[in-house]
Write a protein that holds these residues in place. Structure first.
Motif, PDB file in Angstrom:
ATOM      1  N   MET A 378     -14.407   6.316 -41.488  1.00 13.11           N
ATOM      2  CA  MET A 378     -14.367   4.958 -42.044  1.00 13.11           C
ATOM      3  C   MET A 378     -13.022   4.716 -42.738  1.00 13.11           C
ATOM      4  N   THR A 379     -12.614   3.464 -42.738  1.00 15.04           N
ATOM      5  CA  THR A 379     -11.395   3.022 -43.418  1.00 15.04           C
ATOM      6  C   THR A 379     -11.742   1.867 -44.338  1.00 15.04           C
ATOM      7  N   GLU A 380     -10.757   1.410 -45.086  1.00 15.71           N
ATOM      8  CA  GLU A 380     -11.011   0.274 -45.982  1.00 15.71           C
ATOM      9  C   GLU A 380     -11.375  -0.980 -45.200  1.00 15.71           C
ATOM     10  N   LYS A 381     -10.757  -1.147 -44.033  1.00 14.91           N
ATOM     11  CA  LYS A 381     -11.055  -2.331 -43.230  1.00 14.91           C
ATOM     12  C   LYS A 381     -12.428  -2.255 -42.566  1.00 14.91           C
ATOM     13  N   SER A 382     -12.869  -1.025 -42.283  1.00 19.40           N
ATOM     14  CA  SER A 382     -14.137  -0.890 -41.566  1.00 19.40           C
ATOM     15  C   SER A 382     -15.337  -1.194 -42.447  1.00 19.40           C
ATOM     16  N   LEU A 383     -15.161  -1.221 -43.764  1.00 19.06           N
ATOM     17  CA  LEU A 383     -16.275  -1.481 -44.672  1.00 19.06           C
ATOM     18  C   LEU A 383     -15.942  -2.605 -45.653  1.00 19.06           C
ATOM     19  N   LYS A 384     -15.216  -3.572 -45.242  1.00 17.45           N
ATOM     20  CA  LYS A 384     -14.910  -4.671 -46.157  1.00 17.45           C
ATOM     21  C   LYS A 384     -16.076  -5.652 -46.220  1.00 17.45           C
ATOM     22  N   ILE A 385     -16.188  -6.286 -47.331  1.00 14.91           N
ATOM     23  CA  ILE A 385     -17.300  -7.221 -47.566  1.00 14.91           C
ATOM     24  C   ILE A 385     -17.190  -8.391 -46.598  1.00 14.91           C
ATOM     25  N   GLY A 386     -18.359  -8.782 -46.064  1.00 11.37           N
ATOM     26  CA  GLY A 386     -18.413  -9.890 -45.120  1.00 11.37           C
ATOM     27  C   GLY A 386     -18.337  -9.464 -43.673  1.00 11.37           C
ATOM     28  N   LEU A 387     -18.145  -8.165 -43.462  1.00 14.59           N
ATOM     29  CA  LEU A 387     -18.048  -7.672 -42.100  1.00 14.59           C
ATOM     30  C   LEU A 387     -19.442  -7.463 -41.519  1.00 14.59           C
ATOM     31  N   LYS A 388     -19.606  -7.845 -40.278  1.00 10.65           N
ATOM     32  CA  LYS A 388     -20.868  -7.625 -39.581  1.00 10.65           C
ATOM     33  C   LYS A 388     -20.835  -6.252 -38.895  1.00 10.65           C
ATOM     34  N   VAL A 389     -21.865  -5.483 -39.133  1.00 11.75           N
ATOM     35  CA  VAL A 389     -21.960  -4.151 -38.531  1.00 11.75           C
ATOM     36  C   VAL A 389     -23.389  -3.948 -38.030  1.00 11.75           C
ATOM     37  N   LYS A 390     -23.506  -3.048 -37.048  1.00 10.51           N
ATOM     38  CA  LYS A 390     -24.821  -2.672 -36.550  1.00 10.51           C
ATOM     39  C   LYS A 390     -25.252  -1.378 -37.239  1.00 10.51           C
ATOM     40  N   ALA A 391     -26.457  -1.388 -37.766  1.00  7.92           N
ATOM     41  CA  ALA A 391     -26.997  -0.223 -38.466  1.00  7.92           C
ATOM     42  C   ALA A 391     -28.405   0.060 -37.952  1.00  7.92           C
ATOM     43  N   ARG A 392     -28.842   1.290 -38.140  1.00  9.84           N
ATOM     44  CA  ARG A 392     -30.181   1.684 -37.699  1.00  9.84           C
ATOM     45  C   ARG A 392     -31.065   1.881 -38.918  1.00  9.84           C
ATOM     46  N   VAL A 393     -32.251   1.283 -38.873  1.00  7.04           N
ATOM     47  CA  VAL A 393     -33.183   1.324 -40.003  1.00  7.04           C
ATOM     48  C   VAL A 393     -33.741   2.738 -40.137  1.00  7.04           C
ATOM     49  N   LEU A 394     -33.698   3.271 -41.370  1.00  5.73           N
ATOM     50  CA  LEU A 394     -34.255   4.593 -41.635  1.00  5.73           C
ATOM     51  C   LEU A 394     -35.669   4.498 -42.180  1.00  5.73           C
ATOM     52  N   ALA A 405     -33.614   0.915 -46.067  1.00  8.66           N
ATOM     53  CA  ALA A 405     -32.554   1.927 -46.068  1.00  8.66           C
ATOM     54  C   ALA A 405     -32.058   2.069 -44.639  1.00  8.66           C
ATOM     55  N   LEU A 406     -30.731   2.061 -44.474  1.00  8.76           N
ATOM     56  CA  LEU A 406     -30.156   2.072 -43.140  1.00  8.76           C
ATOM     57  C   LEU A 406     -29.106   3.172 -43.033  1.00  8.76           C
ATOM     58  N   SER A 407     -28.630   3.388 -41.821  1.00  7.96           N
ATOM     59  CA  SER A 407     -27.613   4.401 -41.563  1.00  7.96           C
ATOM     60  C   SER A 407     -26.548   3.813 -40.661  1.00  7.96           C
ATOM     61  N   LEU A 408     -25.283   4.082 -41.040  1.00  5.35           N
ATOM     62  CA  LEU A 408     -24.144   3.722 -40.208  1.00  5.35           C
ATOM     63  C   LEU A 408     -23.510   4.962 -39.579  1.00  5.35           C
ATOM     64  N   ASN A 409     -24.151   6.099 -39.802  1.00  3.60           N
ATOM     65  CA  ASN A 409     -23.618   7.352 -39.259  1.00  3.60           C
ATOM     66  C   ASN A 409     -23.600   7.274 -37.737  1.00  3.60           C
ATOM     67  N   GLU A 410     -22.487   7.715 -37.135  1.00  2.00           N
ATOM     68  CA  GLU A 410     -22.319   7.542 -35.696  1.00  2.00           C
ATOM     69  C   GLU A 410     -23.423   8.233 -34.897  1.00  2.00           C
TER      70      GLU A 410
END
Length: 1370
Positions: A378-394, A405-410
């Protein structure tokens, strides 16, 4: 570490654009549960996705939220001002704004999941890390573990388990007595390993939470594995009805993912249980085959993706494509309960914290991602506020408002395992492969410190790990400080203990005691090493030893000591230290087997731990684990086994191995042979001594003619094996050569010669370079030097030693020439001191006439010690057996009997040209076999003795009396002739044939011989000349079929067990009285009529005694028919035990290649025990037969035997047992059904069909259904059979064989109209002309048999039309 709680005025968390409008409620009002559907009167923006806003208002609110999130990155003051304006615009909710803000802050708090926060009914996402026989071990988020009992997989699997339990209770008695069926009894219920694999992600629901230290949970048992122990605290369920609880039918849309289970197998696919009321899933066979999943089983769980919904809304089509499941994203839901764990959702980052991030899920729900589930790269740009990301529900907690609770782990998002890229490599490897358990890792850097949980560390490769607080130090720590020795940035040495697979972390330990531990897991223990442990427990099954904190071992009872212990508890005390040696390390079963045998522990001999380590000549210790009748089974280390044949057990012959050796005994062996293709080791106990040296393969130093010496190594029937000294080359010497050299007989030499005897003065006569051995013989002795003095009658004295030369053999002995003028006689009795007593007696019967009596002719019965019964000059009475005038040899017998009875002719009494009388015993194409009267000798009259033999042969039949002339006696074979030219006139003057003509076989009274029938046993051979044994004891003459070799088995087709030989009609003997003047052509015609008449009445005599059978069996030892008839003969005499013994003899005598013959004998033994034995003996024979033959065949034969003997109840039990053991065999099920239906239990027979289809492979379904349908036609309801066939031809219209069987069954009903309809239907299908021709031919035959001529003409017309239509279409 525990997430920090945000302050209430934290601007990053005051995103209130879509805050729900809470109506005025009393302060004590409880929050609404997650499963309640809120209405517009209660809340404007309820949980679960429902809303009272109009679509335009929703769109406006979303746009405003995106704008505020973007501006929040640049100007926090403006955000605060905007929030103030917004709060004014919503003045109607001012009274509850503070309370709502607190709820929002509470929902957005980032927390770790622990056992305290778990609750029953909670849905959670996990990954399988271990598959136990009765449970699954699942890795959960935040380093937690859970287990899934086998009863919580699916309701269908639980039903199968319950059904199996009931079946096992019913067959408990059978299961106890049949070891072979234990594994088969579970075959109906698949193993968990058939459904799941390590690394598989699953959706689960918490069903039970146990407090620490609670009792073991069913399915896991006792284990030293910390992972399994930790998993006992949380019990999970994977059943779709629990995991998918709360999902509505309206949520099921294309792309929605959920867990399903196979409910049933239909004709075109699988019916799936979704766990949702009023709807089921369907999975087509083609979709399963496309994913290469193989055949699915009932109860199996599947990760499915909805592809379409049926129009009636009752079923939905699904796909099991893994890529579709991974990539399917949920975009819209009706309720929070529709968001299942493991679902991939679209989220919006709303806040970033050091301990994680906050997300907004699907535009409505709050979600958090802790630091363990942030992206690895991850970088600063990859987790900036307002960014849409796909996550998996834990998981989500059932709170108000709901928090996910979700996971962004690859690896979680891609549903793969955590992989590592080693330094200097571009290849991805599994984390477990790079860092196996027990690996020591240096320079582990501390990243974060969680005071009450432990340390988060990072390795040089970039892999993160977690050190629990209990594994930081050997001392007990209550908390960890950021400023202590384990502060962030500090480096330490660690050891891998395990893996938190779901989080992608290594489980590490910094404890010095763990770093220094030698055996951390089972794989650290090496086979053959000596190890010390502490006795933990002792029971009947074994001695359990603790080798370390995490590794246990077991000593089985046969390894307690070198001898069998009666009271092991006196020797082994719990808590005491014990010294053992490792026998077997089974990593898969996590088991270490040990031995406490002192001989194995203290032995310095090589230890064989693998087949590759076994070398010929190696001496090692092994333990007997099984004693067979002809061999010992030896076990080395690591389950390596060897076999010791009985001849390699001892130098002395061993009759009963079980009396000398018992399982558990340690023996010293030497490997003498290896079979790599079979992984078989052949060993020897008798060659294991230090004296034994393997033969040298190099024979180049031994040349032909060399004088050598050797030591006797082995003694065989005709040769002795020597080890030449000092070269140790293997040599062979003939027993006869050595016996002659020593002046002994071969039998005497074998008694005198012993292994280890030294032989000298041997000469090498030949060399075999291929097999590396030489052949030696005794060096010829030097000739005796005779006295040079002249010998005369005056100088010769009694007792003087003289030399002489044998010049001639006489009737009295040997003539020896002593000088040119003097000779002497050497009598046979003077050849050696024990000549007579070794070979029999010499009796003087007249002046200068001696007779020999062989040992076998001394007594009627066998007498072992016969010499004391005779002495010199004793008067005896006997009978002359033979006398040869030329050689003056007389053979005599002292056996009892009628001394006046004529002596049987022997070979010596016959001569060429002699006329003999005899009986035709067998007629072959090449000649007649004639048994000579008053003898046991037979001869052959070959067809070459007459030009027209083929025509003359027709005038003879078996037992005809004839006169013959001996033509030649050669190699103990007698050639006879029936030519008239060889007979004098007086020889042909037979008073019974004075007026009868002489046909082509002149010299034979053909017509007279037809009226006589001999009573002697048949005696013939298939060779051109009969070999005659001059032995005077009764000899067995074999009867062979024409063209068979002399080694062919004896056939009994000519025997009638209870009939006598039949006299032929003598009417033909008078027809030829007046036929002297008839033409030869009329004679031939007449003989043809005789042939037809006599052939129809040809019979032979049957065996009538045990001796007859034994003689027949000498010639045909592999004939099961003969053995069974012998058994039947004994049963007629009520000799049941003898019949059993004969059956056992047959199994030993019949060659192992004759499997069918052996099976026949086994079936005969089963019949015998069923008729005359008891249940125990029948069961024992049945088990032996099942082990020696094809087990399924024996099971079915026993069931058939019981059925035929009207023991229907036992037959039914046997069929049940057979179906249980061989459930994958169609023949078993159809045989069982036939048993029921023949007894009239038609309904029971029909119930077997669905059971059979459930057990059988799909390829066998058609054959089985067809067989059941045929049974219905034959014994049940033909209409039901017709229905079954209709189903077959409907689903498989191109199975022409099924159509043919269907037509044959219909033909049994003589329903010609129904047959016409069937032929019309099948001929409308597309087929080859060859197949169509066969159907038309069949139709035409049925029309002629069941129909009429008009129907036959119709068939011909239809055939013409079909042919024309086929030609036009082509």
């Amino acid at each position: 570490m525990a997430a920090q709680k945000r302050a209430l005025d934290d601007s990053s968390s005051t995103h209130k654009t879509k805050k729900p409008k809470i109506s005025q409620q009393p302060e004590n009002t409880q929050p609404v549960s997650a499963t309640t559907n809120l209405t517009a009167d209660e809340v404007d923006f309820p949980r679960g996705g429902g809303t009272s806003f109009t679509p335009l208002e929703v769109k406006s609110i979303r746009a405003e939220a995106m704008k505020e999130a973007h501006e929040e990155l640049f100007n926090e003051s403006e955000i605060a001002a905007r929030k103030g304006k917004k709060s004014k615009r919503k003045s109607e909710a001012a009274a509850s704004s503070k309370k709502s803000s607190q709820k929002v802050e509470h929902a957005a708090r980032i927390e770790h999941l622990n056992y305290k926060r778990m609750s029953v009914g909670m849905k959670i996402f996990g990954q399988i890390i271990a598959i136990q026989p009765l449970a699954l071990i699942v890795s959960l988020p935040n380093q937690l573990l859970g287990h899934v009992p086998i009863t919580n997989i699916s309701s269908q699997l639980t039903t199968l388990l319950e059904r199996m339990d009931v079946d096992e209770d019913e067959d408990a008695k059978e299961s106890e007595s049949e070891d072979e069926e234990e594994a088969e009894s579970r075959s109906k219920v698949p193993e968990l390993s058939d459904f799941f694999h390590n690394g598989q992600y699953v959706r689960a629901t918490v069903t039970t939470l146990h407090v620490p230290g609670s009792t073991d949970v069913t399915g896991l048992g006792k284990s030293r594995d910390e992972t399994i122990r930790a998993s006992r605290r949380v019990e999970l369920s994977l059943t779709p009805e629990r995991v998918n609880a709360g999902v509505q039918k309206s949520d099921l849309k294309a792309g929605y993912t959920l867990s399903t289970s196979v409910k049933s197998i239909e004709d075109h696919g699988y019916l799936l249980d979704l766990g949702i009321p009023d709807i089921s899933g369907f999975l087509a066979f083609k979709d399963v085959e496309a994913e290469l999943l193989g055949k699915l089983q009932i109860g199996q769980l599947l990760d499915a993706t909805i592809s379409s919904i049926s129009k009636n809304g009752r079923t939905c089509n699904v796909t099991v494509n893994p890529q579709a499941f991974v990539s399917s994203t949920l975009t819209e839901v009706n309720h929070v309960s529709s968001v299942l764990p493991g679902t991939l959702v679209q989220t919006l980052i709303t806040a970033v914290h050091p301990t994680g991030i906050n997300l907004q899920v699907l535009g409505f729900f709050d979600g958090t991602v802790d630091e363990f589930h942030l992206p690895r790269r991850m970088t600063e740009k990859s987790l900036k506020i307002g960014l849409k990301v796909k996550a998996r529900v834990l998981y989500y907690l059932p709170s108000a408002p709901p928090k996910l609770a979700l996971s962004l782990n690859e690896h979680v998002v891609r549903l793969t395992s955590r992989d590592v890229i080693p330094q200097g490599s571009d290849t991805h490897f599994p984390m477990q492969e790079i860092y196996p358990i027990g690996t020591l890792v240096n320079d582990v850097k501390v990243l974060r410190v969680e005071a009450e949980r432990g340390l988060t560390v990072r390795l040089d490769s970039g892999v993160d790990g977690f050190v629990h607080i209990s594994h930081i130090s050997d001392e007990h720590l209550l908390s960890v400080s950021n400023s202590g020795p384990w502060k962030p940035g500090s480096l330490h040495r660690a050891r891998v203990l395990g893996y938190y697979s779901f989080d992608g972390l290594l489980q590490l330990s910094l404890k010095p005691s763990v770093l220094a531990r030698k055996h951390l897991q089972v794989t650290d223990v090496h086979v053959g090493e000596i190890i010390k442990g502490v006795i933990k427990n002792l029971n009947d099954s074994g001695l359990f030893v603790s080798l370390s904190e995490t590794v246990d071992g077991v000593v089985w009872p046969n390894h307690f000591a070198d001898i069998r212990l009666k009271n092991p508890s006196k020797r082994f005390k719990i808590g005491a230290t014990i010294k053992c040696r490792v026998l077997v390390v089974d990593a898969e079963r996590n088991r270490v087997s040990l031995t406490a045998k002192k001989s194995l522990i203290e032995s310095d001999l090589p230890r064989i731990t693998a087949f590759e380590h076994a070398k010929i000549g190696v001496v090692a210790l092994g333990v007997i684990f099984k004693v067979l009748p002809k061999a010992l089974m030896i076990e080395f280390y690591n389950n390596v086994k060897a076999i010791v044949p009985i001849k390699e057990v001892s130098e002395e012959p061993v009759e009963n191995l079980s009396s000398l050796y018992t399982p558990g005994k340690v023996v010293k062996i030497r490997i003498i042979a290896l079979k790599p293709e079979e992984k078989t080791i052949i060993a020897s106990i008798r060659k294991s001594g230090a004296v034994y040296k393997p033969f040298s393969p190099d024979i180049s130093g031994v040349e032909i003619g060399n004088i050598v010496q050797g030591v006797v190594f082995e003694i065989h029937k005709e040769n002795a094996v020597l080890a030449l000294q000092p070269s140790n080359v293997r040599a062979l010497i003939s027993i006869n050569n050595l016996a002659n050299h020593r002046g002994l007989s071969a039998a005497q030499l074998k008694v005198a010669l012993k292994a280890g005897d030294k032989l000298e003065a041997l000469v090498v006569v030949s060399r075999n370079t291929e097999n590396n051995f030489v052949i030696v013989a005794n060096k010829p002795r030097l000739k005796l030097s005779l006295a040079k003095s002249v010998i005369s009658l005056d100088t010769v004295e009694s007792g003087q030693s003289v030399g002489g030369r044998v010049v001639r053999h006489t009737a009295y002995g040997v003539l020896v020439k002593l000088s040119s003028h003097i000779g002497g006689v050497l009598y046979p009795t003077d050849v050696s001191d024990d000549f007579g007593f070794d070979h029999g007696l010499f009796i003087t019967i007249g002046r200068n006439i001696d007779a020999r009596v062989q040992i076998r002719e001394l007594f009627d019965d066998f007498v072992k010690d016969w010499k004391p019964r005779f002495e010199l000059h004793q008067l005896v009475q006997g009978r002359i057996l033979s006398a040869e005038a030329d050689t003056k040899k007389v053979e005599m017998t002292l056996r009892s009997g009628d001394l006046s009875k004529p002596v049987a002719l022997t070979f010596s009494a016959l001569a060429p040209g002699q006329h003999v009388d005899g009986v035709v015993k067998r007629i072959e194409e090449y000649g007649l076999f004639i048994q000579i009267d008053n003898s046991k000798l037979s001869g052959l009259c070959h067809k070459s003795q007459d030009a027209d033999f083929a025509v003359a042969l027709r005038g003879f039949r078996e037992n005809d009396r004839v006169k013959a002339v001996i033509v030649e006696i050669k190699d103990k074979r007698i050639s006879l002739s029936l030519k008239p030219s060889r007979f004098a006139v007086e020889d042909t003057d037979d008073p019974q044939a004075n007026d009868q003509p002489i046909d082509e076989l002149d010299g034979v009274d053909v017509q007279s011989s037809r009226s006589e029938a001999g009573d002697e046993d048949s005696s013939d051979d298939d060779e051109s000349v009969m070999r005659v044994d001059v032995n005077t004891q009764p000899q067995l003459q074999h009867s062979y079929a024409t063209g068979k070799s002399s080694n062919a088995p004896l056939k009994l087709s000519d025997y009638q067990w209870f009939g006598d030989t039949v006299d032929v009609d003598a009417s033909h003997s008078h027809e030829s009285d007046d036929s002297d003047d008839e033409a030869p052509s009329k004679k031939k015609k007449k003989r043809k009529e005789i042939e037809q008449d006599l052939t129809a009445q040809m019979h032979s005599k049957a065996p009538e005694s045990s001796a007859d059978f034994e003689r027949l069996l000498l010639g045909s030892p592999n004939s099961s028919y003969l053995w069974i008839q012998y058994m039947s003969f004994q049963l007629q005499l009520s000799e049941i035990e003898k019949a059993r013994e004969i059956g056992r003899r047959a199994l030993d005598k019949i060659s192992f290649r004759e499997e069918a013959e052996k099976l026949n004998v086994w079936v005969a033994l089963l019949n015998l025990e069923n008729a005359y034995g008891i249940d125990e003996t029948l069961e024992k024979v049945f088990k032996d037969a099942a082990r020696a033959n094809d087990s399924k065949t024996v099971h079915l034969r026993l069931a058939s035997i019981l059925d035929q003997s009207d023991k229907h109840k036992k037959a039914e039990e046997q069929y049940k047992r057979t179906c249980k053991k061989f459930g994958l065999s169609s023949k078993v099920w159809t045989s069982f059904a036939e048993h029921y239906i023949q007894r009239g239990e038609i309904e029971e027979s029909r119930k077997l069909l669905p059971r059979a289809l459930q057990s059988l492979e799909k390829r066998k379904h058609l054959k089985t259904i067809s067989r059941f349908a045929q049974l219905e036609y034959k014994f049940g309801e033909p209409e039901r059979g017709k229905t079954l066939f209709e189903g077959i031809v409907d689903s498989h219209p191109k199975r022409w064989d099924m159509w043919s069987i269907y037509m044959d069954m219909e033909a049994r009903r003589s329903d010609i109209q129904g047959l016409r309809n069937l032929f019309d239907r099948v001929l409308k299908l597309k087929m080859t002309s060859h197949k169509a021709k066969s159907f038309f031919k069949k139709w035409l035959e049925l029309e002629r048999r069941l129909g009429d001529e008009e129907g036959a003409e119709m068939v011909k017309q239809k055939a013409i039309e079909w042919t024309q239509r086929s030609n036009n279409s082509s």
